[in-house]
Every structure is written in structure tokens, then in C-alpha cells.
Scaffold this motif. Sequence first.
Motif, PDB file in Angstrom:
ATOM      1  N   UNK A 160     -13.909  24.359  38.627  1.00  0.00           N
ATOM      2  CA  UNK A 160     -13.878  23.013  38.057  1.00  0.00           C
ATOM      3  C   UNK A 160     -15.165  22.267  38.360  1.00  0.00           C
ATOM      4  N   UNK A 161     -15.442  21.276  37.519  1.00  0.00           N
ATOM      5  CA  UNK A 161     -16.623  20.422  37.700  1.00  0.00           C
ATOM      6  C   UNK A 161     -16.196  18.960  37.563  1.00  0.00           C
ATOM      7  N   UNK A 162     -15.729  18.331  38.685  1.00  0.00           N
ATOM      8  CA  UNK A 162     -15.584  18.855  40.048  1.00  0.00           C
ATOM      9  C   UNK A 162     -14.148  19.284  40.318  1.00  0.00           C
ATOM     10  N   UNK A 163     -13.971  20.094  41.342  1.00  0.00           N
ATOM     11  CA  UNK A 163     -12.636  20.601  41.645  1.00  0.00           C
ATOM     12  C   UNK A 163     -11.741  19.499  42.193  1.00  0.00           C
ATOM     13  N   UNK A 164     -12.327  18.530  42.908  1.00  0.00           N
ATOM     14  CA  UNK A 164     -11.525  17.483  43.523  1.00  0.00           C
ATOM     15  C   UNK A 164     -10.779  16.658  42.480  1.00  0.00           C
ATOM     16  N   UNK A 165     -11.331  16.517  41.298  1.00  0.00           N
ATOM     17  CA  UNK A 165     -10.686  15.722  40.256  1.00  0.00           C
ATOM     18  C   UNK A 165      -9.831  16.593  39.331  1.00  0.00           C
ATOM     19  N   UNK A 166     -10.446  17.586  38.706  1.00  0.00           N
ATOM     20  CA  UNK A 166      -9.732  18.368  37.690  1.00  0.00           C
ATOM     21  C   UNK A 166      -8.570  19.158  38.292  1.00  0.00           C
ATOM     22  N   UNK A 167      -8.818  19.837  39.417  1.00  0.00           N
ATOM     23  CA  UNK A 167      -7.746  20.623  40.026  1.00  0.00           C
ATOM     24  C   UNK A 167      -6.643  19.718  40.568  1.00  0.00           C
ATOM     25  N   UNK A 168      -7.015  18.533  41.031  1.00  0.00           N
ATOM     26  CA  UNK A 168      -6.035  17.565  41.525  1.00  0.00           C
ATOM     27  C   UNK A 168      -5.050  17.198  40.422  1.00  0.00           C
ATOM     28  N   UNK A 169      -5.580  16.924  39.235  1.00  0.00           N
ATOM     29  CA  UNK A 169      -4.705  16.592  38.103  1.00  0.00           C
ATOM     30  C   UNK A 169      -3.866  17.793  37.692  1.00  0.00           C
ATOM     31  N   UNK A 170      -4.480  18.963  37.574  1.00  0.00           N
ATOM     32  CA  UNK A 170      -3.722  20.152  37.180  1.00  0.00           C
ATOM     33  C   UNK A 170      -2.621  20.437  38.196  1.00  0.00           C
ATOM     34  N   UNK A 171      -2.943  20.290  39.480  1.00  0.00           N
ATOM     35  CA  UNK A 171      -1.975  20.525  40.531  1.00  0.00           C
ATOM     36  C   UNK A 171      -0.770  19.592  40.380  1.00  0.00           C
ATOM     37  N   UNK A 172      -1.034  18.320  40.111  1.00  0.00           N
ATOM     38  CA  UNK A 172       0.054  17.350  39.966  1.00  0.00           C
ATOM     39  C   UNK A 172       0.982  17.750  38.822  1.00  0.00           C
ATOM     40  N   UNK A 173       0.405  18.137  37.686  1.00  0.00           N
ATOM     41  CA  UNK A 173       1.211  18.525  36.530  1.00  0.00           C
ATOM     42  C   UNK A 173       1.965  19.832  36.771  1.00  0.00           C
ATOM     43  N   UNK A 174       1.324  20.786  37.427  1.00  0.00           N
ATOM     44  CA  UNK A 174       2.010  22.039  37.729  1.00  0.00           C
ATOM     45  C   UNK A 174       3.190  21.804  38.673  1.00  0.00           C
ATOM     46  N   UNK A 175       2.980  20.991  39.698  1.00  0.00           N
ATOM     47  CA  UNK A 175       4.063  20.717  40.646  1.00  0.00           C
ATOM     48  C   UNK A 175       5.224  19.989  39.956  1.00  0.00           C
ATOM     49  N   UNK A 176       4.901  19.034  39.126  1.00  0.00           N
ATOM     50  CA  UNK A 176       5.946  18.227  38.491  1.00  0.00           C
ATOM     51  C   UNK A 176       6.761  19.036  37.487  1.00  0.00           C
ATOM     52  N   UNK A 177       6.094  19.874  36.710  1.00  0.00           N
ATOM     53  CA  UNK A 177       6.773  20.476  35.563  1.00  0.00           C
ATOM     54  C   UNK A 177       7.174  21.936  35.745  1.00  0.00           C
TER      55      UNK A 177
END
Length: 198
Positions: free
Chosen positions: A102-119
Motif C-alpha cells: 500500500x501507499x501508504x499502508x497505515x491508511x489503505x490497509x487500515x481501511x481494508x482491515x476495518x471492512x474485512x473485520x466488519x463484514x
Amino acid sequence: MNGTSFTYCFLDIEVDGPDPGRHSMLSFACAAYDEEEREIGHFARNLAPLPGAGRSPKTMQFWATVPEAWAFINTDPQDPALVMSDFVAWAATLPEERVLCCHPILFDAFWLDWYLRKFVDQRALQGPFDVTSPFAGGGIDVPSYVRAAANLPYSSAQPAYPAPLTVGINHTHKPIDDARGHATLFFHARRWTRGLRS
């Protein structure tokens, strides 16, 4: 090379504010590449906003400057639960080991992580805990990698990459274009580290 082959999965997301849950991820794309820098697959979807979520005025000011991209990411939005389920199924078809970039991982992966955990009860990155993830390890932060490869100092601002590293990048704020651009930047930098500055 250490003998391990990786599938590099370059992610780009677009949102209507900084905070998952309070705001929504409206679009994302992931472009997968093999060790020979060949794209071997991609996933791209637009998502419906989260029920009850708002939009950040500052973020919306930005989107007003790129109306074509804004229209693109709001075309045919789909249910986030279905999108995340489809994404995990798609990722599982890719060769292991899959690495999230990711560019940057702190932002993009954070969002993806939230959606993966929720759904879908998964995580974007693996760590020292017993979690399920489509990806192996802690992922690659592309700007950090490129800074190291180009011997650039750390800066809180967007780095000014050397021109040879940005050849072929088309940054449009359409996630699939930007995901492929992150891949181009990463692989240019990787060739630099190997002394192949062509």
C-alpha cells in the motif's frame, strides 16, 4: 532472492472521510503481480456508503477538484458485505505467499482491515495473533520501501521521488489506475536496489 516467491497485491482505496465507520470507503482496487512484475489479476469494486455514515467536508472539497474520478467511484456501488466476501474469494485464487502493498499502508490497509473485520471476520494483515487474513505478514509500505531504495530522508510530506521511478505512472484517483501506479513505483525501486537502473 531468498528462494520464496511472492504475489504482490497492490491496494488503492478511495473514501469520503478519514475515519472508518464514521465515513465510508467508496471504492477500492487490488492489482496482483508475480515476481517477474507481470500483472496476474485484479479486483476492483465501488461500494455503497455505510448506513448512517457521514462525509467529511474537507474530503469532499478535495473530491470537488476531481469530478471525473468522483463520478467514477460512485458508479454502480455495491453492498460492502458482498464486495468483501467476493474480494476474499478472489484473493484466495492467487498464488501464495500473498503480500499486501500500500501507499501508504497505515491508511489503505487500515481501511481494508476495518471492512474485512466488519463484514467477513478477517484481517488485512497478519501479526503475532491468531487471525485469518488473505495476506501473509505485515505487508509492504511502498513509500518507505522507495525512500530506502532511493536513499531519501524521512519526511512527513509526500516524497519527491526521482523521476526515473515515476515513469509510466498515471495517478487518476481511480483505484485500479492508482494501484497499478503503486506497483510501477515499487518495481522501479526494486530494480534500483538490484542495480538495474534502466
